[in-house]
Design a protein around this motif. Structure first.
Motif, PDB file in Angstrom:
ATOM      1  N   MET A   9       0.919  -1.215   0.019  1.00 22.51           N
ATOM      2  CA  MET A   9       0.159   0.139  -0.016  1.00 22.51           C
ATOM      3  C   MET A   9       0.807   1.271   0.047  1.00 22.51           C
ATOM      4  O   MET A   9       0.765   2.077  -0.681  1.00 22.51           O
ATOM      5  CB  MET A   9      -0.920  -0.042   1.221  1.00 22.51           C
ATOM      6  CG  MET A   9      -2.198  -0.327   1.120  1.00 22.51           C
ATOM      7  SD  MET A   9      -2.891   0.135   2.591  1.00 22.51           S
ATOM      8  CE  MET A   9      -3.911  -1.220   3.011  1.00 22.51           C
ATOM      9  N   ALA A  10       1.713   1.240   0.737  1.00 20.73           N
ATOM     10  CA  ALA A  10       2.790   2.490   0.916  1.00 20.73           C
ATOM     11  C   ALA A  10       3.371   2.640  -0.289  1.00 20.73           C
ATOM     12  O   ALA A  10       3.748   3.896  -0.617  1.00 20.73           O
ATOM     13  CB  ALA A  10       3.934   2.308   1.724  1.00 20.73           C
ATOM     14  N   ALA A  11       3.613   1.707  -1.278  1.00 18.30           N
ATOM     15  CA  ALA A  11       4.216   2.137  -2.605  1.00 18.30           C
ATOM     16  C   ALA A  11       3.215   2.590  -3.632  1.00 18.30           C
ATOM     17  O   ALA A  11       3.754   2.967  -4.869  1.00 18.30           O
ATOM     18  CB  ALA A  11       4.875   0.667  -3.087  1.00 18.30           C
ATOM     19  N   GLU A  12       1.959   2.229  -3.560  1.00 13.07           N
ATOM     20  CA  GLU A  12       0.882   2.594  -4.466  1.00 13.07           C
ATOM     21  C   GLU A  12       0.579   3.779  -4.527  1.00 13.07           C
ATOM     22  O   GLU A  12      -0.536   4.191  -4.050  1.00 13.07           O
ATOM     23  CB  GLU A  12      -0.159   1.458  -4.076  1.00 13.07           C
ATOM     24  CG  GLU A  12      -0.096   0.125  -4.566  1.00 13.07           C
ATOM     25  CD  GLU A  12      -1.028  -0.814  -4.213  1.00 13.07           C
ATOM     26  OE1 GLU A  12      -2.032  -0.416  -3.494  1.00 13.07           O
ATOM     27  OE2 GLU A  12      -0.956  -1.987  -4.325  1.00 13.07           O
ATOM     28  N   VAL A  13       1.462   4.741  -4.834  1.00  2.66           N
ATOM     29  CA  VAL A  13       0.955   6.196  -5.133  1.00  2.66           C
ATOM     30  C   VAL A  13       1.411   6.573  -6.610  1.00  2.66           C
ATOM     31  O   VAL A  13       2.286   5.995  -7.212  1.00  2.66           O
ATOM     32  CB  VAL A  13       1.879   7.013  -4.047  1.00  2.66           C
ATOM     33  CG1 VAL A  13       3.389   7.039  -4.363  1.00  2.66           C
ATOM     34  CG2 VAL A  13       1.627   8.512  -3.896  1.00  2.66           C
ATOM     35  N   GLY A  14       0.506   7.349  -7.052  1.00  4.61           N
ATOM     36  CA  GLY A  14       0.574   7.849  -8.540  1.00  4.61           C
ATOM     37  C   GLY A  14       1.978   8.423  -8.809  1.00  4.61           C
ATOM     38  O   GLY A  14       2.918   9.014  -8.070  1.00  4.61           O
ATOM     39  N   ALA A  15       2.395   8.196 -10.207  1.00  2.00           N
ATOM     40  CA  ALA A  15       3.516   8.895 -10.507  1.00  2.00           C
ATOM     41  C   ALA A  15       3.479  10.545 -10.466  1.00  2.00           C
ATOM     42  O   ALA A  15       2.630  11.217 -10.325  1.00  2.00           O
ATOM     43  CB  ALA A  15       3.635   8.582 -12.061  1.00  2.00           C
ATOM     44  N   GLY A  16       4.900  11.003  -9.985  1.00  2.00           N
ATOM     45  CA  GLY A  16       4.797  12.343  -9.974  1.00  2.00           C
ATOM     46  C   GLY A  16       4.688  12.986  -8.444  1.00  2.00           C
ATOM     47  O   GLY A  16       4.919  13.926  -8.086  1.00  2.00           O
TER      48      GLY A  16
END
Ligand SMILES: CC(C)(COP(=O)(O)OP(=O)(O)OC[C@H]1O[C@@H](n2cnc3c(N)ncnc32)[C@H](O)[C@@H]1OP(=O)(O)O)[C@@H](O)C(=O)NCCC(=O)NCCS
Length: 338
Positions: free
Chosen positions: A163-170
């Motif tokens: 979950m911690a890695a699932e952040v949008g690009a940018g």
């Protein structure tokens, strides 16, 4: 005997006696909450934000025949901030229903009135005697939140790492123990200001301008409460797109407090809320191994936040209500009750 009391100059024995009473109150009313410890208790009771004042009174037992001071069995303080006095009262379970709570509120309300304030607010925990107490004094309920508690033993750490890695690009997610660095304070305060109308809770005001934010962080540190921040930076603009704040209090370091979590409107829909909260829990686990639980407070209509919290494993615990009363009415009611 009820008397005004200054925690800055009180003896260590008095601080310890008040702590005993607080822990007896917790054991009676909130038995799942961890007992408080003495570390930084004096600072917790004394330190306030610039421009605020806290005035305290205690109800103390009679001295023993050998002169040993009596135990502190009741306490009230009122925090004067903005146009409101925020009250907190506690009475040892062994001497409840003898009018001490009412007397403590009476002296505090008189002072609030003398200081020219018009309203008093108080946080009241659901399913405790405080509800009937404040209602008997004419306080009315303005707002209800839900407190939820996360038991870190129940956390699925591998899922959380994903979950911690699932952040949008940018976006770049950063962890800042102690608070945001000074170069990010302005962007951080802007992010908090943007959501002030939607998520504001009057009795626990947030800090929306940079100087107030600096003061608020310094005050937390002085009170023995260590802030941890995770924020999502929007890389192209350098704006703070989201933030989450957890505080580990020296007084109950096994249970941390989740403060604000904010995702700025333009940056919603990129998984930031989930990612920053997950990252915070991962960081806390290594930075503060003593933390076993995290508690958080949410408006009952804040469905998206409640959904993310449920996914992380938070379980609803209690209603947490704000009550308020007009000071003139309260003073009148209490004086005529004597
Ligand atoms: C709320 C509290 C301060 C009341 O203290 P108290 O000394 O027992 O209150 P009083 O004796 O002055 O009660 C005044 C009135 O409140 C009402 N009241 C108080 N406790 C009540 C209860 N358990 N049930 C119903 N009414 C109650 C009654 O109308 C009472 O008047 P009465 O006894 O003449 O009927 C005390 O229970 C307490 O410390 N609670 C914990 C406070 C808290 O929430 N702290 C933070 C979280 S730990």
């Amino acid at each position: 005997m009820v008397r005004e009391w200054d925690p800055r100059t009180a003896s260590s024995a008095e601080i310890a006696s008040l702590l005993d009473t607080l822990n007896a109150v917790l054991a009676a009313d909130l038995p799942q909450d961890p007992p408080w410890r003495e570390s930084s208790m004096r600072e917790y009771l004394s330190e306030v934000m610039p421009g605020e004042r806290r005035i305290s009174w205690v109800a103390q037992d009679d001295a023993a025949p050998d002169g040993t001071p009596g135990a502190i069995l009741g306490h009230v303080h009122v925090l004067l901030l903005g146009g409101i006095g925020v009250l907190e009262v506690l009475v040892h379970p062994s001497i409840r229903r003898s009018g001490i709570g009412r007397e403590l509120v009476r002296v505090a309300a008189r002072r609030v009135w003398d200081e020219g304030f018009q309203s008093i607010g108080v946080e009241v925990v659901g399913d405790t005697p405080a509800v009937a107490f404040y209602e008997s004094l004419g306080f009315t309920r303005d707002y209800v939140e839900t407190r939820s508690v996360l038991d870190l033993r129940s956390v699925d750490w591998p899922a959380l790492t994903e979950m911690a890695a699932e952040v949008g690009a940018g976006y770049r997610v950063e962890f800042w123990p102690g608070g945001p660095p000074d170069e990010l304070i302005e962007a951080y305060a802007r992010a908090k200001a943007e959501v002030r109308d939607s998520d504001d809770v009057e009795l626990r005001p947030s800090s929306y301008d940079p100087d107030r934010l600096r003061d608020s962080l310094a005050t937390l540190h002085r009170r023995g409460m260590k802030p941890y921040i995770v924020l999502a930076l929007h890389e192209r603009t350098g704006e703070v797109a989201g933030l989450t704040e957890v505080v580990v209090p020296a007084q109950h370091p096994t249970r941390a407090d989740q403060y604000d979590t904010i995702v700025v409107h333009d940056h919603r829909g990129y998984g930031i809320d989930r990612a920053i909260k997950a990252r915070m829990l991962l960081e806390l686990r290594s930075a503060e191994p003593e933390v076993a639980e995290v508690q958080t407070w949410n408006a009952q209509d804040n469905e998206s936040m409640l959904k993310v919290n449920a996914e992380l494993g938070y379980r609803p615990d209690r209603d947490w209500c704000e009550y308020g009363v007009d000071v003139a009415e309260l003073v009148h009611r209490l004086d005529s009750h004597r």
